[in-house]
Motif scaffolding. Sequence first.
Motif, PDB file in Angstrom:
ATOM      1  N   GLU A 168      51.907  55.585  31.076  1.00 23.59           N
ATOM      2  CA  GLU A 168      50.902  55.621  32.142  1.00 23.59           C
ATOM      3  C   GLU A 168      50.008  56.860  32.083  1.00 23.59           C
ATOM      4  OE1 GLU A 168      49.879  53.347  34.093  1.00 23.59           O
ATOM      5  OE2 GLU A 168      51.447  51.824  33.907  1.00 23.59           O
ATOM      6  N   THR A 169      49.889  57.468  30.913  1.00 20.12           N
ATOM      7  CA  THR A 169      48.933  58.537  30.653  1.00 20.12           C
ATOM      8  C   THR A 169      48.700  58.558  29.149  1.00 20.12           C
ATOM      9  OG1 THR A 169      48.358  60.843  31.130  1.00 20.12           O
ATOM     10  CG2 THR A 169      50.592  60.423  30.299  1.00 20.12           C
ATOM     11  N   GLN A 175      53.834  52.776  43.744  1.00 21.71           N
ATOM     12  CA  GLN A 175      53.171  51.525  44.120  1.00 21.71           C
ATOM     13  C   GLN A 175      53.354  50.461  43.048  1.00 21.71           C
ATOM     14  OE1 GLN A 175      49.401  53.591  44.729  1.00 21.71           O
ATOM     15  NE2 GLN A 175      49.373  52.880  46.865  1.00 21.71           N
ATOM     16  N   ARG A 212      43.466  52.218  42.055  1.00 17.47           N
ATOM     17  CA  ARG A 212      44.420  52.899  41.198  1.00 17.47           C
ATOM     18  C   ARG A 212      45.770  52.990  41.924  1.00 17.47           C
ATOM     19  NH1 ARG A 212      43.403  56.343  37.104  1.00 17.47           N
ATOM     20  NH2 ARG A 212      41.300  56.781  37.881  1.00 17.47           N
ATOM     21  N   LEU A 213      46.818  52.475  41.316  1.00 14.85           N
ATOM     22  CA  LEU A 213      48.160  52.538  41.898  1.00 14.85           C
ATOM     23  C   LEU A 213      48.983  53.602  41.189  1.00 14.85           C
ATOM     24  CD1 LEU A 213      49.070  48.727  42.271  1.00 14.85           C
ATOM     25  CD2 LEU A 213      47.860  50.217  43.879  1.00 14.85           C
ATOM     26  N   ASP A 214      49.787  54.339  41.955  1.00 16.19           N
ATOM     27  CA  ASP A 214      50.675  55.310  41.336  1.00 16.19           C
ATOM     28  C   ASP A 214      51.980  54.627  40.930  1.00 16.19           C
ATOM     29  OD1 ASP A 214      52.241  55.056  43.644  1.00 16.19           O
ATOM     30  OD2 ASP A 214      51.365  56.842  44.576  1.00 16.19           O
ATOM     31  N   ARG A 215      52.897  55.399  40.391  1.00 16.46           N
ATOM     32  CA  ARG A 215      54.140  54.802  39.889  1.00 16.46           C
ATOM     33  C   ARG A 215      54.944  54.126  41.009  1.00 16.46           C
ATOM     34  NH1 ARG A 215      55.850  55.533  34.810  1.00 16.46           N
ATOM     35  NH2 ARG A 215      54.867  57.134  33.517  1.00 16.46           N
ATOM     36  N   ALA A 257      48.518  55.043  35.889  1.00 23.07           N
ATOM     37  CA  ALA A 257      49.255  55.501  37.075  1.00 23.07           C
ATOM     38  C   ALA A 257      49.462  57.014  37.092  1.00 23.07           C
ATOM     39  CB  ALA A 257      50.611  54.791  37.147  1.00 23.07           C
ATOM     40  N   ASP A 258      49.521  57.629  35.922  1.00 25.38           N
ATOM     41  CA  ASP A 258      49.735  59.078  35.842  1.00 25.38           C
ATOM     42  C   ASP A 258      48.564  59.770  35.137  1.00 25.38           C
ATOM     43  OD1 ASP A 258      52.119  59.270  37.184  1.00 25.38           O
ATOM     44  OD2 ASP A 258      53.367  59.167  35.383  1.00 25.38           O
ATOM     45  N   ARG A 292      45.730  62.489  34.283  1.00 22.52           N
ATOM     46  CA  ARG A 292      45.691  63.934  34.485  1.00 22.52           C
ATOM     47  C   ARG A 292      44.387  64.462  33.907  1.00 22.52           C
ATOM     48  NH1 ARG A 292      46.382  66.676  29.948  1.00 22.52           N
ATOM     49  NH2 ARG A 292      47.262  65.614  28.124  1.00 22.52           N
TER      50      ARG A 292
END
Length: 355
Positions: A332-333, A44, A39-42, A290-291, A293
Amino acid sequence: MTTRWAAWLADNAQTRHNLATKQGWDAFVHAAPRTPLERLDRAQLAALSAEELEDYNDARAIWNANPPTVATAQLTRAYGIVDQVMASNHRDGDKLRGAVVIDAAPALGKTTIATRYARDFHRKTIRRHGNRTPDGHQRLPVAYVPLSAGTTLKDLNLKLLRFYGHPAATRATRGQLGALAVDCVASCQTRIIVIDDLHFIDFKHRNGHEVSNHLKGLANEMPVTFVYVGVRLREKKFFDEGLLGPDTAYAQTSRRSTRCEIAPFTIISTAGARAWTALLAALEAHLLLADPRPGMLTDHARALHRRTQGCIGSLTNLLDRACYLAIATGAETITADLIDQVTTDNAAHTIAGTA
């Protein structure tokens, strides 16, 4: 340029198992789970090149579209019913076994339940007894036979023989086909035969009568448990063998088979709402955005139920598309607005529009 995500795609591509052949079924049974995808965040994501981002998003699309099978209340109940019926599978070969009929409306996971149960049974049997029978034949604990529109008695036998790859399948006479099928089942020590899409048979038609009678004949000759899967089979008179009025009392199928109904999720009761939320939580944990929750699905449990009517097939369609939109738009969510943007399948859309 070959990226690390391209390598993941090569190793974890979409599978295309033809379950109607022993090779395809064996590949399905022994397929390894996909390699977990990072899993990559924003930040990355922003650091990736255009090609890396393209490959990573394609990898995510495959990952998000293929969640694990969730042990829902429906699946657990169905397994319990099949286990009870399978108790008769231990009878000696000269004694009749019962059959299971997984019967429900579309998009409720009937085939998934049947194939996953059969896969587990296949794996257990091979672990205990090995890949070869005492006579040296390939052991095939399960045979899977999907039907098509207008299936006749001959078609049914041909499909069964083609599963085993019998060389005489296309050359044998109609009278020989049934005997060859019985021989394949005995030689490979098959103990479960899954007959899928049984709703394609019209049991009020002559061909349907022939197929119904033939299935009873095969059950008499084969030491197996049949698992029938279809849409609204009770309404299609499968259990009554197409008979009407008082004659239905003489239908052997109704005595020999046990109906396993699969119900959609409901949120009317506390238990139902809890089960629906638990399913959403399990699927939520699988999604790669990426996001992410906590609650991005469970917080919208009512909206998701309204848009899918609790049908797991419609839900997975909606989530595939929601993930696509979340990635394509950069959100991304998953939000309430994004769920509203998803175009659902026709049945879900039509029913939701009239609710």
